[in-house]
Design a protein around this motif. Structure first.
Motif, PDB file in Angstrom:
ATOM      1  N   GLU A  25       5.905   0.605  28.706  1.00  0.00           N
ATOM      2  CA  GLU A  25       6.342  -0.596  28.003  1.00  0.00           C
ATOM      3  C   GLU A  25       5.623  -0.762  26.672  1.00  0.00           C
ATOM      4  O   GLU A  25       6.120  -1.436  25.798  1.00  0.00           O
ATOM      5  CB  GLU A  25       6.110  -1.825  28.872  1.00  0.00           C
ATOM      6  CG  GLU A  25       6.951  -1.826  30.126  1.00  0.00           C
ATOM      7  CD  GLU A  25       6.836  -3.140  30.870  1.00  0.00           C
ATOM      8  OE1 GLU A  25       7.481  -3.258  31.919  1.00  0.00           O
ATOM      9  OE2 GLU A  25       6.112  -4.031  30.418  1.00  0.00           O
ATOM     10  N   LYS A  26       4.463  -0.114  26.497  1.00  0.00           N
ATOM     11  CA  LYS A  26       3.716  -0.229  25.258  1.00  0.00           C
ATOM     12  C   LYS A  26       4.033   0.906  24.303  1.00  0.00           C
ATOM     13  O   LYS A  26       3.450   1.007  23.236  1.00  0.00           O
ATOM     14  CB  LYS A  26       2.215  -0.242  25.566  1.00  0.00           C
ATOM     15  CG  LYS A  26       1.782  -1.447  26.393  1.00  0.00           C
ATOM     16  CD  LYS A  26       0.294  -1.441  26.620  1.00  0.00           C
ATOM     17  CE  LYS A  26      -0.132  -2.641  27.466  1.00  0.00           C
ATOM     18  NZ  LYS A  26      -1.593  -2.661  27.708  1.00  0.00           N
ATOM     19  N   ALA A  27       4.939   1.813  24.712  1.00  0.00           N
ATOM     20  CA  ALA A  27       5.318   2.922  23.841  1.00  0.00           C
ATOM     21  C   ALA A  27       6.141   2.393  22.668  1.00  0.00           C
ATOM     22  O   ALA A  27       6.664   1.275  22.710  1.00  0.00           O
ATOM     23  CB  ALA A  27       6.132   3.949  24.635  1.00  0.00           C
ATOM     24  N   PRO A  28       6.261   3.159  21.571  1.00  0.00           N
ATOM     25  CA  PRO A  28       7.112   2.736  20.458  1.00  0.00           C
ATOM     26  C   PRO A  28       8.519   2.416  20.944  1.00  0.00           C
ATOM     27  O   PRO A  28       9.045   3.060  21.855  1.00  0.00           O
ATOM     28  CB  PRO A  28       7.108   3.965  19.541  1.00  0.00           C
ATOM     29  CG  PRO A  28       5.829   4.656  19.846  1.00  0.00           C
ATOM     30  CD  PRO A  28       5.591   4.421  21.315  1.00  0.00           C
ATOM     31  N   GLU A  29       9.123   1.419  20.341  1.00  0.00           N
ATOM     32  CA  GLU A  29      10.418   0.939  20.816  1.00  0.00           C
ATOM     33  C   GLU A  29      11.461   2.043  20.858  1.00  0.00           C
ATOM     34  O   GLU A  29      12.328   2.058  21.721  1.00  0.00           O
ATOM     35  CB  GLU A  29      10.894  -0.194  19.903  1.00  0.00           C
ATOM     36  CG  GLU A  29      12.189  -0.840  20.364  1.00  0.00           C
ATOM     37  CD  GLU A  29      12.605  -1.998  19.477  1.00  0.00           C
ATOM     38  OE1 GLU A  29      13.751  -2.449  19.600  1.00  0.00           O
ATOM     39  OE2 GLU A  29      11.771  -2.433  18.662  1.00  0.00           O
ATOM     40  N   ARG A  30      11.378   2.995  19.920  1.00  0.00           N
ATOM     41  CA  ARG A  30      12.372   4.061  19.883  1.00  0.00           C
ATOM     42  C   ARG A  30      12.374   4.867  21.174  1.00  0.00           C
ATOM     43  O   ARG A  30      13.385   5.424  21.570  1.00  0.00           O
ATOM     44  CB  ARG A  30      12.093   4.965  18.678  1.00  0.00           C
ATOM     45  CG  ARG A  30      13.163   6.012  18.436  1.00  0.00           C
ATOM     46  CD  ARG A  30      12.808   6.851  17.229  1.00  0.00           C
ATOM     47  NE  ARG A  30      12.777   6.055  16.007  1.00  0.00           N
ATOM     48  CZ  ARG A  30      13.841   5.839  15.236  1.00  0.00           C
ATOM     49  NH1 ARG A  30      15.008   6.349  15.570  1.00  0.00           N
ATOM     50  NH2 ARG A  30      13.747   5.104  14.145  1.00  0.00           N
ATOM     51  N   TRP A  31      11.207   4.951  21.821  1.00  0.00           N
ATOM     52  CA  TRP A  31      11.108   5.730  23.046  1.00  0.00           C
ATOM     53  C   TRP A  31      10.853   4.842  24.268  1.00  0.00           C
ATOM     54  O   TRP A  31      10.485   5.327  25.328  1.00  0.00           O
ATOM     55  CB  TRP A  31       9.982   6.761  22.914  1.00  0.00           C
ATOM     56  CG  TRP A  31      10.179   7.676  21.746  1.00  0.00           C
ATOM     57  CD1 TRP A  31       9.509   7.651  20.555  1.00  0.00           C
ATOM     58  CD2 TRP A  31      11.128   8.736  21.634  1.00  0.00           C
ATOM     59  NE1 TRP A  31       9.969   8.635  19.716  1.00  0.00           N
ATOM     60  CE2 TRP A  31      10.971   9.312  20.351  1.00  0.00           C
ATOM     61  CE3 TRP A  31      12.105   9.252  22.493  1.00  0.00           C
ATOM     62  CZ2 TRP A  31      11.741  10.369  19.908  1.00  0.00           C
ATOM     63  CZ3 TRP A  31      12.880  10.310  22.043  1.00  0.00           C
ATOM     64  CH2 TRP A  31      12.695  10.855  20.778  1.00  0.00           C
ATOM     65  N   PRO A  36      13.845  -4.632  25.507  1.00  0.00           N
ATOM     66  CA  PRO A  36      12.854  -5.382  24.718  1.00  0.00           C
ATOM     67  C   PRO A  36      12.762  -6.832  25.162  1.00  0.00           C
ATOM     68  O   PRO A  36      13.726  -7.398  25.685  1.00  0.00           O
ATOM     69  CB  PRO A  36      13.400  -5.272  23.286  1.00  0.00           C
ATOM     70  CG  PRO A  36      14.869  -5.081  23.473  1.00  0.00           C
ATOM     71  CD  PRO A  36      15.031  -4.268  24.714  1.00  0.00           C
ATOM     72  N   ARG A  37      11.610  -7.431  24.924  1.00  0.00           N
ATOM     73  CA  ARG A  37      11.416  -8.832  25.295  1.00  0.00           C
ATOM     74  C   ARG A  37      12.239  -9.755  24.410  1.00  0.00           C
ATOM     75  O   ARG A  37      12.685 -10.808  24.832  1.00  0.00           O
ATOM     76  CB  ARG A  37       9.937  -9.189  25.222  1.00  0.00           C
ATOM     77  CG  ARG A  37       9.635 -10.586  25.725  1.00  0.00           C
ATOM     78  CD  ARG A  37       8.138 -10.860  25.666  1.00  0.00           C
ATOM     79  NE  ARG A  37       7.403 -10.013  26.587  1.00  0.00           N
ATOM     80  CZ  ARG A  37       7.211 -10.321  27.869  1.00  0.00           C
ATOM     81  NH1 ARG A  37       7.716 -11.433  28.376  1.00  0.00           N
ATOM     82  NH2 ARG A  37       6.520  -9.532  28.643  1.00  0.00           N
ATOM     83  N   GLU A  41      14.967 -17.433  22.467  1.00  0.00           N
ATOM     84  CA  GLU A  41      14.765 -17.998  23.803  1.00  0.00           C
ATOM     85  C   GLU A  41      15.670 -17.317  24.821  1.00  0.00           C
ATOM     86  O   GLU A  41      15.250 -16.998  25.940  1.00  0.00           O
ATOM     87  CB  GLU A  41      15.035 -19.509  23.774  1.00  0.00           C
ATOM     88  CG  GLU A  41      14.778 -20.187  25.114  1.00  0.00           C
ATOM     89  CD  GLU A  41      14.986 -21.688  25.065  1.00  0.00           C
ATOM     90  OE1 GLU A  41      14.942 -22.325  26.124  1.00  0.00           O
ATOM     91  OE2 GLU A  41      15.192 -22.219  23.941  1.00  0.00           O
ATOM     92  N   VAL A  42      16.929 -17.080  24.444  1.00  0.00           N
ATOM     93  CA  VAL A  42      17.857 -16.411  25.361  1.00  0.00           C
ATOM     94  C   VAL A  42      17.388 -14.985  25.649  1.00  0.00           C
ATOM     95  O   VAL A  42      17.453 -14.513  26.789  1.00  0.00           O
ATOM     96  CB  VAL A  42      19.282 -16.410  24.779  1.00  0.00           C
ATOM     97  CG1 VAL A  42      20.183 -15.465  25.565  1.00  0.00           C
ATOM     98  CG2 VAL A  42      19.865 -17.815  24.805  1.00  0.00           C
ATOM     99  N   ALA A  43      16.901 -14.285  24.620  1.00  0.00           N
ATOM    100  CA  ALA A  43      16.422 -12.916  24.814  1.00  0.00           C
ATOM    101  C   ALA A  43      15.237 -12.882  25.785  1.00  0.00           C
ATOM    102  O   ALA A  43      15.162 -12.018  26.663  1.00  0.00           O
ATOM    103  CB  ALA A  43      16.028 -12.306  23.470  1.00  0.00           C
ATOM    104  N   GLN A  44      14.322 -13.809  25.634  1.00  0.00           N
ATOM    105  CA  GLN A  44      13.152 -13.840  26.514  1.00  0.00           C
ATOM    106  C   GLN A  44      13.538 -14.228  27.937  1.00  0.00           C
ATOM    107  O   GLN A  44      13.009 -13.680  28.912  1.00  0.00           O
ATOM    108  CB  GLN A  44      12.119 -14.801  25.941  1.00  0.00           C
ATOM    109  CG  GLN A  44      11.524 -14.312  24.626  1.00  0.00           C
ATOM    110  CD  GLN A  44      10.680 -15.348  23.923  1.00  0.00           C
ATOM    111  OE1 GLN A  44      10.426 -16.421  24.470  1.00  0.00           O
ATOM    112  NE2 GLN A  44      10.240 -15.048  22.709  1.00  0.00           N
TER     113      GLN A  44
END
Length: 382
Positions: A25-31, A36-37, A41-44
């Motif tokens: 979960e702490k890896a770069p977003e591409r990998w 994603p969080r 508010e809706v996304a979270q």
């Protein structure tokens, strides 16, 4: 409840050794392997729901397989156990029906609330029409004199591996969508040609763009920032070259941007009456060609026949000017891959790109087309 559960999960995760599966979960977003969080508010809430359901499934899996493997080990044949012989058990059937039903009901309660929030597009403070084209996006700010196309801006040299890839490779555009923070924005999403999908993970918005049909979505961004996405529906040759960039800014900066866009629109209308020199048309036409035509007809004008014919030496670019105007403005009925650029480009840009095509790639026709010629051509069609 969802966020409390995930805070507990985060505390547990910090105690796990480096290299464990949670570290992904702490890896770069591409990998990244997890969703994603998000920044809304809706996304979270969606992320929290996703994690809650995930860990419920993990708990069920651990419990079921633990009982299964323990039973296989504890009652193995070498210990003298024999399999029980029975046809049916009302008690067992009630247990394995009631327990899953209760679990599903408990899962449905937060899921229903989240879905209700996702689809609640009422009381929006700003409406934006989003139209997918091959391979770009058009944005119309309803109620304001703002309308523009958003194209991939990654340099061709990076795509062709002639230069190192940039940080936002294939995720950068010439015109981002600008939104005010703290305002509910409704998106009306459709398409002009084939099915696309407007997807921005950080906003938890993903909707199909379907020709002849309008889908709705919404967002409210509370913090300024730049958020990137892509078309998420296979839509043809350059599907992977159709990025989305959303720029969230304070209200004052947004108002200033609106004024600037309105002034640019007025200036563009004035260009229709301007007479350009040959060199001005060629320079502007090359920019328009590189932005809108190069994907199909290639940088050298050779195209990718037969679907994307060459410009160099073509019967259109070296033939009667009226036919060239018609196919650029109205598209081609014989070849649907050739879009109608009349609604997409300004009169000045159409005049420039036609002039460029008729005088580049060895065509050397010597023709010049002025914006007023394009306007007159459109008016005569009406």
């Amino acid at each position: 409840m969802l966020r409390g559960f995930n805070r507990l999960f985060a505390l547990v995760a910090t105690a796990l050794p480096a290299g464990s599966i949670v570290a992904e979960e702490k890896a770069p977003e591409r990998w990244g392997v997890n969703m994603p969080r998000g920044v809304t508010e809706v996304a979270q809430t969606t992320y929290d729901l996703h994690m809650l359901i995930f860990w419920i499934c993990v708990a069920i899996g651990v419990l079921v397989f633990s009982v299964m493997f323990y039973s296989m080990w504890r009652h193995r044949k070498s210990k003298g156990y024999k399999a029980a012989q029975f046809h049916e058990s009302t008690a067992v059937e009630l247990v394995w029906t009631i327990i899953p039903t209760v679990i599903l009901i408990l899962m449905a309660i937060p899921a229903t609330k989240t879905l209700y929030d996702i689809y609640d597009t009422e009381e929006a403070e700003l409406d934006i029409m989003i139209t997918g084209y091959q391979w770009k996006w058009k944005y119309d700010y309803l109620g304001a004199d703002v309308s523009f196309f958003s194209n991939l801006s990654t340099p061709r040299a990076q795509i062709d591996n002639q230069l190192p890839k940039g940080e936002s490779y294939l995720l950068e555009v010439d015109e981002p969508v600008v939104l005010p923070v703290g305002k509910k924005v409704r998106f009306l999403i459709t398409a002009n040609d084939v099915i696309h999908a407007w997807w921005v993970p950080d906003l938890a918005v993903k909707k199909d763009a379907i020709p002849g049909f309008i889908n709705e979505a919404w967002t409210r961004i509370d913090e300024p920032g730049i958020y990137r996405g892509q078309c998420a529906e296979l839509c043809g040759k350059d599907h992977g070259f159709m990025p989305i960039v959303v720029k969230a800014v304070p209200q004052a900066e947004y108002d200033q941007w609106l004024e600037q866009r309105a002034a640019e629109a007025a200036k563009m209308r004035e260009l229709t009456e301007k007479t350009f020199t040959f060199d001005e048309l060629i320079a502007r036409g090359k920019e328009v060609y590189d932005r809108n035509c190069v994907a199909c007809h290639q940088a050298n004008g050779q195209g990718v026949p037969p679907t994307f014919p060459a410009i160099a030496g073509s019967a259109i670019a070296t033939g009667p000017l009226a036919e060239h105007l018609s196919i650029v403005v109205d598209g081609s009925e014989k070849n649907p891959a050739m879009q109608a650029f009349g609604p997409q480009l300004s009169e000045a840009d159409i005049a420039a790109v036609i002039t460029y095509q008729r005088n580049a790639f060895g065509n050397d026709m010597g023709d010049t087309v002025q914006p007023i010629d394009i306007l007159n051509f459109k008016n005569n069609q009406q």
